[in-house]
Enzyme design. Structure first.
Site, mmCIF file in Angstrom:
data_model
loop_
_atom_site.group_PDB
_atom_site.id
_atom_site.type_symbol
_atom_site.label_atom_id
_atom_site.label_comp_id
_atom_site.label_asym_id
_atom_site.label_seq_id
_atom_site.Cartn_x
_atom_site.Cartn_y
_atom_site.Cartn_z
ATOM 1 N N GLU A 100 -2.629 -3.672 -25.579
ATOM 2 C CA GLU A 100 -2.038 -3.812 -26.913
ATOM 3 C C GLU A 100 -2.120 -5.274 -27.347
ATOM 4 O O GLU A 100 -1.615 -6.158 -26.644
ATOM 5 C CB GLU A 100 -0.574 -3.352 -26.942
ATOM 6 C CG GLU A 100 0.004 -3.424 -28.373
ATOM 7 C CD GLU A 100 1.494 -3.082 -28.460
ATOM 8 O OE1 GLU A 100 2.160 -3.013 -27.407
ATOM 9 O OE2 GLU A 100 1.981 -2.908 -29.589
ATOM 10 N N ASP A 106 -0.394 -8.379 -38.274
ATOM 11 C CA ASP A 106 -0.248 -9.246 -39.449
ATOM 12 C C ASP A 106 -1.293 -8.842 -40.500
ATOM 13 O O ASP A 106 -2.483 -8.839 -40.217
ATOM 14 C CB ASP A 106 -0.469 -10.699 -39.011
ATOM 15 C CG ASP A 106 -0.049 -11.694 -40.087
ATOM 16 O OD1 ASP A 106 -0.169 -11.377 -41.285
ATOM 17 O OD2 ASP A 106 0.407 -12.795 -39.721
#
Lengths: 209, 209
Positions: free
Chosen positions: A43, A116
């Site tokens: 991840e 983001d």
């Protein structure tokens, strides 16, 4: 583990047995860290760790590596691990823009959760699903490329679908409202819990190549 | 044009100068109907006609052909046209499952607006974005395939994105909430006006191949 400042976090995290400080020595042989040849799931941008920690607990036959850029965020994940012994979980604190220098043909699945969005066009290359990053990922996968992405950011998601398609990924699964689909076994991130509970749609896509 | 029954609609529509009854004679030469070589845009499932009629009025340099299966629905479009003279618009009443028998290398752009979602898996092949239909469309396009789709049906849209990707289409543009994006020049269908005004997201995708 209480913190007075960010600088302290940067040294403090290396006291945890979950953190791999000398990760650069394991390129192509991260399986040695786990003492087995189970598949490795990665991840990027693990944040406070809810997703990867619970995945590791629920799936002992899979090894999990979590990457987080900020030590001040990573330390929140380490707090959750203080009283736990999870053999199939390792964490690394570094900026994923050099991801192709860290892993080599050893990752089975890559998770990108609530990355983001970098909304400005001039920051496009920083998005974790830009062609720049998709090209970097290619060398980290063991077999075929396999990416699973979740986000609540509509613009990032639209961009990512177009980007995966342009880079010739196959869209295996797609949900434009994950929580309406009542997904079994969905493990949420901290951010996801907050935003889905407010009724915002959570977008999910799974691709292979 | 008041109707007593559906059967009456089926004969009544052929009184309109917009309706092409002998459309089977124009395969590969629909441009003859317009007496020019302007690009031809096609809408399958034009319903009550708001989208295609307003497109034709706004874009005199493009020829528009609208297809609708049901005469009882087509007649609602014809009512809107009764006092209008629009040279670049023709309408055909037939079932698009034989689309490849009607057009041949002459369509520039295909519009699929708010198509029947056929939600049951056993009806998948009837969806206008199934691989069955995508394969049929290939022979109707003049140059490259170019499809623009709008829908409010999330499941149909997810299915369609996966289907376009699987058939190697390039996703040119994608919106998961068209009205939040304030699109310039968007021409809505009757159905779209109703559902977008209730705040439901309208999904849009544009693909080429």
């Amino acid at each position: 583990m209480r913190l007075r400042n960010i600088k302290e976090a940067e040294t403090k995290i290396y006291e945890s047995p979950y953190i791999i400080e000398d990760y650069k020595n394991y390129k192509g042989k991260f399986n040695e860290l786990f003492n087995n040849n189970n598949p490795i799931h990665l991840e990027i941008g693990m944040g406070k760790g809810n997703f990867i920690i619970n995945n590791a607990i629920n799936n002992p036959g899979i090894n999990y590596i979590g990457v987080e850029k900020y030590a001040s965020v990573m330390i929140r994940a380490l707090e959750k691990l203080e009283d736990k012994k999870i053999d199939n979980l390792k964490l690394i604190c570094f900026d994923a823009s050099t991801i192709e220098e860290v892993f080599d043909k050893e990752i089975e699945t890559l998770y990108l959760n609530f990355s983001d969005p970098w909304p400005k066009t001039r920051h496009e290359k920083r998005r974790l699903t830009s062609d720049t990053f998709l090209k970097k990922y290619t060398s980290i996968f063991k077999n075929k490329n396999h990416i699973i992405m979740k986000t609540d950011n509509r613009k990032l998601f639209e961009y990512s679908v177009i980007s995966f398609n342009a880079e010739k990924y196959n869209i295996v699964d797609l949900s434009l409202n994950l929580y309406e689909d009542n997904p079994l076994n969905n493990i949420p991130t901290e951010y996801e819990i907050k935003f889905s509970s407010k009724g915002f749609p959570i977008y999910k896509i799974e691709v292979t190549k």
